[in-house]
Write a protein that holds these residues in place. Sequence first.
Motif, PDB file in Angstrom:
ATOM      1  N   ASP A  70      72.315  40.131 -34.139  1.00  0.00           N
ATOM      2  CA  ASP A  70      71.271  39.802 -33.585  1.00  0.00           C
ATOM      3  C   ASP A  70      70.534  38.935 -34.726  1.00  0.00           C
ATOM      4  OD1 ASP A  70      72.056  40.743 -30.556  1.00  0.00           O
ATOM      5  OD2 ASP A  70      70.278  42.456 -31.142  1.00  0.00           O
ATOM      6  N   SER A  71      70.820  38.876 -35.513  1.00  0.00           N
ATOM      7  CA  SER A  71      70.358  38.600 -36.947  1.00  0.00           C
ATOM      8  C   SER A  71      71.259  37.107 -37.184  1.00  0.00           C
ATOM      9  CB  SER A  71      70.226  39.738 -38.305  1.00  0.00           C
ATOM     10  OG  SER A  71      69.493  38.380 -39.073  1.00  0.00           O
ATOM     11  N   LEU A  72      72.399  37.121 -37.241  1.00  0.00           N
ATOM     12  CA  LEU A  72      73.778  36.235 -37.396  1.00  0.00           C
ATOM     13  C   LEU A  72      73.783  35.671 -36.458  1.00  0.00           C
ATOM     14  CD1 LEU A  72      75.840  35.193 -39.418  1.00  0.00           C
ATOM     15  CD2 LEU A  72      77.083  36.691 -38.212  1.00  0.00           C
ATOM     16  N   GLN A  73      73.203  36.119 -34.919  1.00  0.00           N
ATOM     17  CA  GLN A  73      73.891  34.974 -33.958  1.00  0.00           C
ATOM     18  C   GLN A  73      72.104  34.185 -33.854  1.00  0.00           C
ATOM     19  OE1 GLN A  73      75.423  35.213 -31.596  1.00  0.00           O
ATOM     20  NE2 GLN A  73      74.549  33.437 -29.491  1.00  0.00           N
ATOM     21  N   ASN A  74      71.396  34.445 -35.001  1.00  0.00           N
ATOM     22  CA  ASN A  74      69.754  33.941 -34.641  1.00  0.00           C
ATOM     23  C   ASN A  74      70.213  32.742 -35.701  1.00  0.00           C
ATOM     24  OD1 ASN A  74      67.107  32.668 -34.313  1.00  0.00           O
ATOM     25  ND2 ASN A  74      66.505  34.313 -36.258  1.00  0.00           N
ATOM     26  N   PHE A 127      86.634  33.534 -39.354  1.00  0.00           N
ATOM     27  CA  PHE A 127      86.127  33.900 -40.822  1.00  0.00           C
ATOM     28  C   PHE A 127      85.168  35.019 -40.832  1.00  0.00           C
ATOM     29  CE2 PHE A 127      83.620  30.206 -40.195  1.00  0.00           C
ATOM     30  CZ  PHE A 127      82.294  29.915 -40.286  1.00  0.00           C
ATOM     31  N   VAL A 128      84.982  36.213 -41.626  1.00  0.00           N
ATOM     32  CA  VAL A 128      83.838  37.088 -41.936  1.00  0.00           C
ATOM     33  C   VAL A 128      82.709  36.616 -42.374  1.00  0.00           C
ATOM     34  CG1 VAL A 128      83.050  38.994 -43.562  1.00  0.00           C
ATOM     35  CG2 VAL A 128      85.950  38.388 -42.871  1.00  0.00           C
ATOM     36  N   ALA A 129      81.473  37.194 -42.147  1.00  0.00           N
ATOM     37  CA  ALA A 129      80.557  36.418 -42.431  1.00  0.00           C
ATOM     38  C   ALA A 129      79.208  37.552 -42.346  1.00  0.00           C
ATOM     39  CB  ALA A 129      79.685  36.282 -40.243  1.00  0.00           C
ATOM     40  N   ASP A 130      79.703  38.037 -42.743  1.00  0.00           N
ATOM     41  CA  ASP A 130      78.316  39.601 -43.150  1.00  0.00           C
ATOM     42  C   ASP A 130      77.176  38.914 -44.259  1.00  0.00           C
ATOM     43  OD1 ASP A 130      79.601  41.061 -41.911  1.00  0.00           O
ATOM     44  OD2 ASP A 130      80.899  42.211 -44.457  1.00  0.00           O
ATOM     45  N   ASP A 131      77.664  37.804 -44.803  1.00  0.00           N
ATOM     46  CA  ASP A 131      76.209  37.126 -46.101  1.00  0.00           C
ATOM     47  C   ASP A 131      76.486  35.266 -45.778  1.00  0.00           C
ATOM     48  OD1 ASP A 131      75.929  39.210 -47.051  1.00  0.00           O
ATOM     49  OD2 ASP A 131      77.625  39.478 -48.292  1.00  0.00           O
ATOM     50  N   GLY A 164      71.019  26.016 -27.668  1.00  0.00           N
ATOM     51  CA  GLY A 164      71.476  27.206 -27.787  1.00  0.00           C
ATOM     52  C   GLY A 164      72.037  28.382 -27.204  1.00  0.00           C
ATOM     53  N   ALA A 165      73.279  28.900 -26.815  1.00  0.00           N
ATOM     54  CA  ALA A 165      73.924  29.843 -26.220  1.00  0.00           C
ATOM     55  C   ALA A 165      73.651  29.545 -25.299  1.00  0.00           C
ATOM     56  CB  ALA A 165      74.325  31.809 -27.794  1.00  0.00           C
ATOM     57  N   ASP A 166      75.120  29.365 -24.320  1.00  0.00           N
ATOM     58  CA  ASP A 166      76.148  29.307 -23.349  1.00  0.00           C
ATOM     59  C   ASP A 166      75.623  30.562 -23.008  1.00  0.00           C
ATOM     60  OD1 ASP A 166      77.877  30.175 -24.235  1.00  0.00           O
ATOM     61  OD2 ASP A 166      79.328  28.765 -23.358  1.00  0.00           O
ATOM     62  N   LYS A 167      76.184  30.895 -21.369  1.00  0.00           N
ATOM     63  CA  LYS A 167      76.528  32.241 -20.858  1.00  0.00           C
ATOM     64  C   LYS A 167      77.349  33.133 -21.683  1.00  0.00           C
ATOM     65  CE  LYS A 167      79.004  30.070 -16.916  1.00  0.00           C
ATOM     66  NZ  LYS A 167      79.786  30.104 -15.833  1.00  0.00           N
ATOM     67  N   HIS A 168      78.119  32.168 -22.309  1.00  0.00           N
ATOM     68  CA  HIS A 168      79.199  33.246 -22.702  1.00  0.00           C
ATOM     69  C   HIS A 168      79.232  33.350 -24.323  1.00  0.00           C
ATOM     70  CE1 HIS A 168      81.751  31.910 -19.712  1.00  0.00           C
ATOM     71  NE2 HIS A 168      81.642  30.941 -20.023  1.00  0.00           N
ATOM     72  N   GLY A 169      77.440  33.785 -24.637  1.00  0.00           N
ATOM     73  CA  GLY A 169      76.927  33.835 -25.920  1.00  0.00           C
ATOM     74  C   GLY A 169      77.080  32.972 -26.639  1.00  0.00           C
ATOM     75  N   GLN A 220      80.405  18.969 -30.638  1.00  0.00           N
ATOM     76  CA  GLN A 220      81.060  18.023 -29.827  1.00  0.00           C
ATOM     77  C   GLN A 220      81.290  16.701 -31.336  1.00  0.00           C
ATOM     78  OE1 GLN A 220      80.572  16.733 -26.299  1.00  0.00           O
ATOM     79  NE2 GLN A 220      82.099  15.041 -26.688  1.00  0.00           N
ATOM     80  N   ASN A 221      82.216  16.235 -31.193  1.00  0.00           N
ATOM     81  CA  ASN A 221      82.466  15.219 -32.027  1.00  0.00           C
ATOM     82  C   ASN A 221      83.625  14.546 -31.229  1.00  0.00           C
ATOM     83  OD1 ASN A 221      83.175  12.763 -34.354  1.00  0.00           O
ATOM     84  ND2 ASN A 221      84.373  14.073 -35.170  1.00  0.00           N
ATOM     85  N   GLU A 222      82.927  13.476 -30.586  1.00  0.00           N
ATOM     86  CA  GLU A 222      84.105  12.942 -29.482  1.00  0.00           C
ATOM     87  C   GLU A 222      84.620  13.615 -28.576  1.00  0.00           C
ATOM     88  OE1 GLU A 222      85.799   9.467 -31.907  1.00  0.00           O
ATOM     89  OE2 GLU A 222      84.676   9.406 -33.202  1.00  0.00           O
ATOM     90  N   SER A 223      86.111  13.315 -28.861  1.00  0.00           N
ATOM     91  CA  SER A 223      86.536  14.238 -27.964  1.00  0.00           C
ATOM     92  C   SER A 223      86.869  15.778 -28.531  1.00  0.00           C
ATOM     93  CB  SER A 223      88.043  13.586 -27.560  1.00  0.00           C
ATOM     94  OG  SER A 223      89.215  14.161 -28.953  1.00  0.00           O
ATOM     95  N   ALA A 224      86.327  16.300 -29.730  1.00  0.00           N
ATOM     96  CA  ALA A 224      86.350  17.476 -29.780  1.00  0.00           C
ATOM     97  C   ALA A 224      84.987  18.650 -29.782  1.00  0.00           C
ATOM     98  CB  ALA A 224      85.971  17.552 -31.341  1.00  0.00           C
ATOM     99  N   HIS A 225      85.423  18.990 -29.028  1.00  0.00           N
ATOM    100  CA  HIS A 225      84.466  20.363 -28.057  1.00  0.00           C
ATOM    101  C   HIS A 225      84.061  22.067 -28.972  1.00  0.00           C
ATOM    102  CE1 HIS A 225      83.013  17.872 -24.812  1.00  0.00           C
ATOM    103  NE2 HIS A 225      84.550  17.208 -24.946  1.00  0.00           N
ATOM    104  N   VAL A 226      84.058  21.774 -29.806  1.00  0.00           N
ATOM    105  CA  VAL A 226      83.769  23.273 -30.804  1.00  0.00           C
ATOM    106  C   VAL A 226      83.135  24.219 -30.355  1.00  0.00           C
ATOM    107  CG1 VAL A 226      83.769  24.153 -33.371  1.00  0.00           C
ATOM    108  CG2 VAL A 226      84.603  21.743 -32.567  1.00  0.00           C
ATOM    109  N   PHE A 227      82.996  25.526 -29.784  1.00  0.00           N
ATOM    110  CA  PHE A 227      83.011  26.958 -30.014  1.00  0.00           C
ATOM    111  C   PHE A 227      82.438  27.731 -31.025  1.00  0.00           C
ATOM    112  CE2 PHE A 227      84.308  23.958 -25.878  1.00  0.00           C
ATOM    113  CZ  PHE A 227      83.582  24.373 -24.950  1.00  0.00           C
ATOM    114  N   ILE A 228      81.586  27.799 -30.734  1.00  0.00           N
ATOM    115  CA  ILE A 228      80.936  29.187 -31.477  1.00  0.00           C
ATOM    116  C   ILE A 228      80.111  30.404 -30.916  1.00  0.00           C
ATOM    117  CG2 ILE A 228      80.215  29.701 -34.720  1.00  0.00           C
ATOM    118  CD1 ILE A 228      79.958  25.735 -33.108  1.00  0.00           C
ATOM    119  N   SER A 229      81.396  31.338 -31.799  1.00  0.00           N
ATOM    120  CA  SER A 229      80.625  32.562 -31.224  1.00  0.00           C
ATOM    121  C   SER A 229      80.226  33.855 -32.917  1.00  0.00           C
ATOM    122  CB  SER A 229      81.015  33.627 -30.518  1.00  0.00           C
ATOM    123  OG  SER A 229      82.716  33.413 -30.203  1.00  0.00           O
ATOM    124  N   VAL A 230      79.532  34.964 -32.403  1.00  0.00           N
ATOM    125  CA  VAL A 230      79.604  35.884 -33.528  1.00  0.00           C
ATOM    126  C   VAL A 230      79.925  37.094 -32.892  1.00  0.00           C
ATOM    127  CG1 VAL A 230      77.537  37.083 -35.101  1.00  0.00           C
ATOM    128  CG2 VAL A 230      77.812  34.116 -33.936  1.00  0.00           C
TER     129      VAL A 230
END
Length: 147
Positions: free
Chosen positions: A5-9, A105-109, A23-28, A33-43
Motif C-alpha cells: 500500500d505504501s508503494l502504491q501510494n 522492475f524491482v521496486a523495494d526502494d 488515481g488507480a482504475d478498477k484494476h488497480g 499517455q503520450n499520444e498513441s502510447a497508453h502506459v499502464f502501471i501497477s504495483v
Amino acid sequence: MSTLDSLQNRVHVILAKHFGTKGADKHGEFKIQNESAHVFISVGHGFGSQGLVIKVNCPMVGRVPLSPELFRWISVEGRNFPLGGVYLVPHANGTHGEIWFGHNFVADDLDEKELLGSLYPILVFANDLDDQLAHRFGGELFQGEQK
C-alpha cells in the motif's frame, strides 16, 4: 499501512505530480499517455509475498493478423529492447491478436528518479513503435480503455 500500500501510494504521488494522474482504475492500475502510447502501471509482489515489483504494460496494436513473420519478429527482435520487450496476446479466434510492450522492475526502494527513468523512455519509444508495427503487420492502434 502495508509495504504494498505504501508503494502504491508513492507511485500515485509521483504520477500525480508529473502526469496529473488522478488515481488507480478498477484494476488497480495507473494510466499515463503520450499520444498513441497508453502506459499502464501497477504495483505487486514479485516473488510470492517477498519483494515489490512495478509492472509497466503498454498495449500497442490490436486486431493484428497472426502470421509467421509476426511470430518471428516478436520472438527475435521484439525481445531485444533495453527497457523490456514486446509480447503477443492471441485472440481466441486464432487469427488475430494484440501486441503489447512490457517492462517489470524491482521496486523495494523505489524513488521518483527510478520510476520516471523507466516511464519516460517507454512513453516516447512506444509512441513510435506502435505506428511502425501497425504499418508493418496490420491491425489497429490502441485507442482507449479495453482492459
